[in-house]
Write a protein that holds these residues in place. Structure first.
Motif, PDB file in Angstrom:
ATOM      1  N   LYS A 170       0.806  -1.216   0.000  1.00 57.81           N
ATOM      2  CA  LYS A 170       0.000   0.000   0.000  1.00 57.81           C
ATOM      3  C   LYS A 170       0.841   1.269   0.000  1.00 57.81           C
ATOM      4  O   LYS A 170       0.375   2.309  -0.448  1.00 57.81           O
ATOM      5  CB  LYS A 170      -0.925   0.012   1.225  1.00 57.81           C
ATOM      6  CG  LYS A 170      -1.935  -1.114   1.236  1.00 57.81           C
ATOM      7  CD  LYS A 170      -2.711  -1.151   2.531  1.00 57.81           C
ATOM      8  CE  LYS A 170      -3.655  -2.343   2.558  1.00 57.81           C
ATOM      9  NZ  LYS A 170      -4.346  -2.464   3.861  1.00 57.81           N
ATOM     10  N   ASN A 171       2.089   1.189   0.495  1.00 60.09           N
ATOM     11  CA  ASN A 171       2.928   2.380   0.640  1.00 60.09           C
ATOM     12  C   ASN A 171       4.107   2.432  -0.323  1.00 60.09           C
ATOM     13  O   ASN A 171       4.981   3.269  -0.172  1.00 60.09           O
ATOM     14  CB  ASN A 171       3.443   2.459   2.083  1.00 60.09           C
ATOM     15  CG  ASN A 171       2.312   2.541   3.076  1.00 60.09           C
ATOM     16  OD1 ASN A 171       1.353   3.261   2.870  1.00 60.09           O
ATOM     17  ND2 ASN A 171       2.414   1.775   4.142  1.00 60.09           N
ATOM     18  N   LEU A 172       4.147   1.534  -1.278  1.00 52.16           N
ATOM     19  CA  LEU A 172       5.281   1.496  -2.206  1.00 52.16           C
ATOM     20  C   LEU A 172       5.123   2.506  -3.334  1.00 52.16           C
ATOM     21  O   LEU A 172       4.006   2.809  -3.758  1.00 52.16           O
ATOM     22  CB  LEU A 172       5.413   0.089  -2.805  1.00 52.16           C
ATOM     23  CG  LEU A 172       5.874  -1.004  -1.866  1.00 52.16           C
ATOM     24  CD1 LEU A 172       5.856  -2.350  -2.561  1.00 52.16           C
ATOM     25  CD2 LEU A 172       7.270  -0.712  -1.328  1.00 52.16           C
ATOM     26  N   PRO A 173       6.244   3.017  -3.845  1.00 51.20           N
ATOM     27  CA  PRO A 173       6.162   3.887  -5.015  1.00 51.20           C
ATOM     28  C   PRO A 173       5.659   3.115  -6.236  1.00 51.20           C
ATOM     29  O   PRO A 173       5.710   1.881  -6.271  1.00 51.20           O
ATOM     30  CB  PRO A 173       7.601   4.366  -5.219  1.00 51.20           C
ATOM     31  CG  PRO A 173       8.460   3.519  -4.367  1.00 51.20           C
ATOM     32  CD  PRO A 173       7.601   2.834  -3.355  1.00 51.20           C
ATOM     33  N   ALA A 174       5.199   3.833  -7.233  1.00 45.49           N
ATOM     34  CA  ALA A 174       4.585   3.226  -8.414  1.00 45.49           C
ATOM     35  C   ALA A 174       5.533   2.294  -9.170  1.00 45.49           C
ATOM     36  O   ALA A 174       5.086   1.353  -9.817  1.00 45.49           O
ATOM     37  CB  ALA A 174       4.075   4.310  -9.353  1.00 45.49           C
ATOM     38  N   GLU A 175       6.851   2.526  -9.084  1.00 42.50           N
ATOM     39  CA  GLU A 175       7.787   1.695  -9.847  1.00 42.50           C
ATOM     40  C   GLU A 175       8.137   0.380  -9.151  1.00 42.50           C
ATOM     41  O   GLU A 175       8.964  -0.387  -9.641  1.00 42.50           O
ATOM     42  CB  GLU A 175       9.061   2.471 -10.185  1.00 42.50           C
ATOM     43  CG  GLU A 175       9.980   2.759  -9.020  1.00 42.50           C
ATOM     44  CD  GLU A 175       9.725   4.101  -8.326  1.00 42.50           C
ATOM     45  OE1 GLU A 175      10.597   4.515  -7.562  1.00 42.50           O
ATOM     46  OE2 GLU A 175       8.680   4.717  -8.543  1.00 42.50           O
ATOM     47  N   VAL A 176       7.503   0.104  -8.015  1.00 39.35           N
ATOM     48  CA  VAL A 176       7.772  -1.121  -7.267  1.00 39.35           C
ATOM     49  C   VAL A 176       6.483  -1.921  -7.116  1.00 39.35           C
ATOM     50  O   VAL A 176       5.421  -1.364  -6.860  1.00 39.35           O
ATOM     51  CB  VAL A 176       8.347  -0.800  -5.865  1.00 39.35           C
ATOM     52  CG1 VAL A 176       8.595  -2.078  -5.084  1.00 39.35           C
ATOM     53  CG2 VAL A 176       9.629   0.005  -5.983  1.00 39.35           C
ATOM     54  N   GLN A 177       6.612  -3.231  -7.281  1.00 39.58           N
ATOM     55  CA  GLN A 177       5.456  -4.111  -7.066  1.00 39.58           C
ATOM     56  C   GLN A 177       5.884  -5.331  -6.258  1.00 39.58           C
ATOM     57  O   GLN A 177       7.044  -5.732  -6.295  1.00 39.58           O
ATOM     58  CB  GLN A 177       4.854  -4.556  -8.390  1.00 39.58           C
ATOM     59  CG  GLN A 177       5.769  -5.419  -9.242  1.00 39.58           C
ATOM     60  CD  GLN A 177       5.157  -5.793 -10.573  1.00 39.58           C
ATOM     61  OE1 GLN A 177       3.973  -5.614 -10.807  1.00 39.58           O
ATOM     62  NE2 GLN A 177       5.966  -6.319 -11.478  1.00 39.58           N
ATOM     63  N   ILE A 178       4.931  -5.883  -5.544  1.00 38.08           N
ATOM     64  CA  ILE A 178       5.155  -7.132  -4.822  1.00 38.08           C
ATOM     65  C   ILE A 178       4.263  -8.185  -5.477  1.00 38.08           C
ATOM     66  O   ILE A 178       3.085  -7.949  -5.709  1.00 38.08           O
ATOM     67  CB  ILE A 178       4.808  -7.001  -3.329  1.00 38.08           C
ATOM     68  CG1 ILE A 178       5.713  -5.962  -2.660  1.00 38.08           C
ATOM     69  CG2 ILE A 178       4.952  -8.363  -2.632  1.00 38.08           C
ATOM     70  CD1 ILE A 178       5.360  -5.676  -1.216  1.00 38.08           C
ATOM     71  N   ILE A 179       4.871  -9.330  -5.771  1.00 40.57           N
ATOM     72  CA  ILE A 179       4.147 -10.445  -6.374  1.00 40.57           C
ATOM     73  C   ILE A 179       4.487 -11.687  -5.563  1.00 40.57           C
ATOM     74  O   ILE A 179       5.618 -11.852  -5.111  1.00 40.57           O
ATOM     75  CB  ILE A 179       4.531 -10.642  -7.855  1.00 40.57           C
ATOM     76  CG1 ILE A 179       4.098  -9.427  -8.683  1.00 40.57           C
ATOM     77  CG2 ILE A 179       3.934 -11.928  -8.417  1.00 40.57           C
ATOM     78  CD1 ILE A 179       4.491  -9.494 -10.147  1.00 40.57           C
ATOM     79  N   GLY A 180       3.525 -12.563  -5.383  1.00 45.74           N
ATOM     80  CA  GLY A 180       3.760 -13.823  -4.698  1.00 45.74           C
ATOM     81  C   GLY A 180       3.915 -14.954  -5.704  1.00 45.74           C
ATOM     82  O   GLY A 180       3.363 -14.902  -6.806  1.00 45.74           O
ATOM     83  N   LEU A 181       4.673 -15.959  -5.320  1.00 50.46           N
ATOM     84  CA  LEU A 181       4.832 -17.170  -6.126  1.00 50.46           C
ATOM     85  C   LEU A 181       4.618 -18.358  -5.203  1.00 50.46           C
ATOM     86  O   LEU A 181       5.390 -18.578  -4.270  1.00 50.46           O
ATOM     87  CB  LEU A 181       6.226 -17.238  -6.761  1.00 50.46           C
ATOM     88  CG  LEU A 181       6.529 -18.492  -7.578  1.00 50.46           C
ATOM     89  CD1 LEU A 181       5.629 -18.578  -8.814  1.00 50.46           C
ATOM     90  CD2 LEU A 181       7.986 -18.527  -7.990  1.00 50.46           C
ATOM     91  N   VAL A 182       3.541 -19.090  -5.433  1.00 51.07           N
ATOM     92  CA  VAL A 182       3.212 -20.240  -4.602  1.00 51.07           C
ATOM     93  C   VAL A 182       4.149 -21.376  -4.981  1.00 51.07           C
ATOM     94  O   VAL A 182       4.120 -21.867  -6.103  1.00 51.07           O
ATOM     95  CB  VAL A 182       1.736 -20.658  -4.782  1.00 51.07           C
ATOM     96  CG1 VAL A 182       1.404 -21.817  -3.859  1.00 51.07           C
ATOM     97  CG2 VAL A 182       0.811 -19.485  -4.532  1.00 51.07           C
ATOM     98  N   GLY A 183       4.986 -21.784  -4.030  1.00 47.48           N
ATOM     99  CA  GLY A 183       6.037 -22.756  -4.301  1.00 47.48           C
ATOM    100  C   GLY A 183       5.640 -24.208  -4.118  1.00 47.48           C
ATOM    101  O   GLY A 183       6.461 -25.085  -4.296  1.00 47.48           O
ATOM    102  N   ASP A 184       4.391 -24.478  -3.755  1.00 47.82           N
ATOM    103  CA  ASP A 184       3.950 -25.870  -3.685  1.00 47.82           C
ATOM    104  C   ASP A 184       2.712 -26.047  -4.564  1.00 47.82           C
ATOM    105  O   ASP A 184       2.276 -25.104  -5.218  1.00 47.82           O
ATOM    106  CB  ASP A 184       3.714 -26.333  -2.236  1.00 47.82           C
ATOM    107  CG  ASP A 184       2.641 -25.545  -1.504  1.00 47.82           C
ATOM    108  OD1 ASP A 184       1.795 -24.903  -2.153  1.00 47.82           O
ATOM    109  OD2 ASP A 184       2.629 -25.587  -0.264  1.00 47.82           O
ATOM    110  N   LYS A 185       2.181 -27.222  -4.594  1.00 46.46           N
ATOM    111  CA  LYS A 185       1.076 -27.524  -5.526  1.00 46.46           C
ATOM    112  C   LYS A 185      -0.300 -27.477  -4.876  1.00 46.46           C
ATOM    113  O   LYS A 185      -1.275 -27.912  -5.456  1.00 46.46           O
ATOM    114  CB  LYS A 185       1.293 -28.922  -6.148  1.00 46.46           C
ATOM    115  CG  LYS A 185       2.566 -29.031  -6.954  1.00 46.46           C
ATOM    116  CD  LYS A 185       2.503 -28.178  -8.186  1.00 46.46           C
ATOM    117  CE  LYS A 185       3.753 -28.337  -9.033  1.00 46.46           C
ATOM    118  NZ  LYS A 185       3.771 -27.430 -10.144  1.00 46.46           N
ATOM    119  N   HIS A 186      -0.412 -26.924  -3.684  1.00 49.73           N
ATOM    120  CA  HIS A 186      -1.695 -26.837  -2.987  1.00 49.73           C
ATOM    121  C   HIS A 186      -2.388 -25.530  -3.354  1.00 49.73           C
ATOM    122  O   HIS A 186      -2.628 -24.667  -2.507  1.00 49.73           O
ATOM    123  CB  HIS A 186      -1.481 -26.944  -1.472  1.00 49.73           C
ATOM    124  CG  HIS A 186      -0.743 -28.174  -1.068  1.00 49.73           C
ATOM    125  ND1 HIS A 186      -1.329 -29.420  -1.046  1.00 49.73           N
ATOM    126  CD2 HIS A 186       0.543 -28.354  -0.690  1.00 49.73           C
ATOM    127  CE1 HIS A 186      -0.435 -30.308  -0.670  1.00 49.73           C
ATOM    128  NE2 HIS A 186       0.718 -29.688  -0.443  1.00 49.73           N
TER     129      HIS A 186
END
Length: 183
Positions: A81-97
Motif C-alpha cells: 500500500k505504501n510502495l512507489p509506483a515503480e515497485v510491485q510485490i508479487i507472490g509465487l506459490v512454491g507448492d502444488k496446494h
C-alpha cells in the motif's frame, strides 16, 4: 631445449585448463543472475509471462501453504500500500496446494498478485533454501539486491537500498567515494 619447453608448456596448459573451468563455472552462475522466461497462471487462472516484471522493480515472495508464511504475506500486503509506483510485490506459490493457497492469499494478501509455480521456475526454485524467501527483480529480469526471508523490515530495507542505488544521489555519492578512496 625440449626440457625447457616442457617446463613452460605443461604449466601453461594447466593454467589454461583452470581458466577454462573457471569461465565455465562463472557462466553457470551468470545464468542464475537472470530470472527465467516463464508462462504460468495466477491463482485466479489468468495467464501471465515474465512481461509482468517490465517497467517495475519487483519483490517476488516465494511461499508455500504452511503456517509460517502467513505473517509475511500479511506484512507484504500492508507494505504494498505504501510502495512507489515503480515497485510491485508479487507472490509465487512454491507448492502444488493451489486451492489452499487461494484461500490463504485472499485472507492474508488480497492486494498481491499470486502466481503458480511450474517447471519454468526450476532454475530459481532449486536455489531457494527456505520459504518464505523474497527475491528482487529489475525491469530487465536481473536478480538484484539480497534475498530476504520472512522479515518484512529487512525486505523493506532492501527495497529502499535498491531504489537508492538507482537514484542520481546514490550515483553521485558513489562517484565521490571512488574519487576520494580508490585511486
Amino acid at each position: 631445449m625440449v626440457i625447457e619447453l616442457k617446463k613452460i608448456f605443461f604449466p601453461a596448459v594447466i593454467i589454461f585448463l583452470f581458466l577454462t573451468i573457471d569461465a565455465f563455472l562463472f557462466s553457470e552462475i551468470d545464468e542464475v543472475k537472470k530470472f527465467p522466461a516463464f508462462k504460468t497462471e495466477t491463482l485466479d487462472g489468468v495467464e501471465v509471462t515474465e512481461k509482468i516484471f517490465e517497467n517495475k522493480i519487483t519483490a517476488l515472495c516465494i511461499w508455500t501453504t504452511t503456517q509460517e508464511n502467513f505473517e509475511v504475506l500479511e506484512q507484504l500486503n500492508e507494505m504494498q500500500k505504501n510502495l512507489p509506483a515503480e515497485v510491485q510485490i508479487i507472490g509465487l506459490v512454491g507448492d502444488k496446494h493451489f486451492a489452499d493457497a487461494e484461500k490463504i492469499a485472499k485472507k492474508y494478501s488480497p492486494q498481491i498478485l499470486q502466481l503458480t509455480a511450474n517447471d519454468d521456475f526450476y532454475i530459481v526454485l532449486e536455489k531457494i533454501r527456505q520459504v518464505p524467501t523474497t527475491i528482487f527483480i529489475d525491469e530487465n529480469l536481473n536478480l538484484i539486491g539480497q534475498p530476504a526471508g520472512s522479515d518484512a523490515k529487512f525486505i523493506s530495507r532492501e527495497l529502499d537500498y535498491i531504489l537508492q542505488k538507482n537514484s542520481p544521489q546514490f550515483a553521485a555519492q558513489k562517484k565521490i567515494q571512488e574519487f576520494v578512496w580508490f585511486r
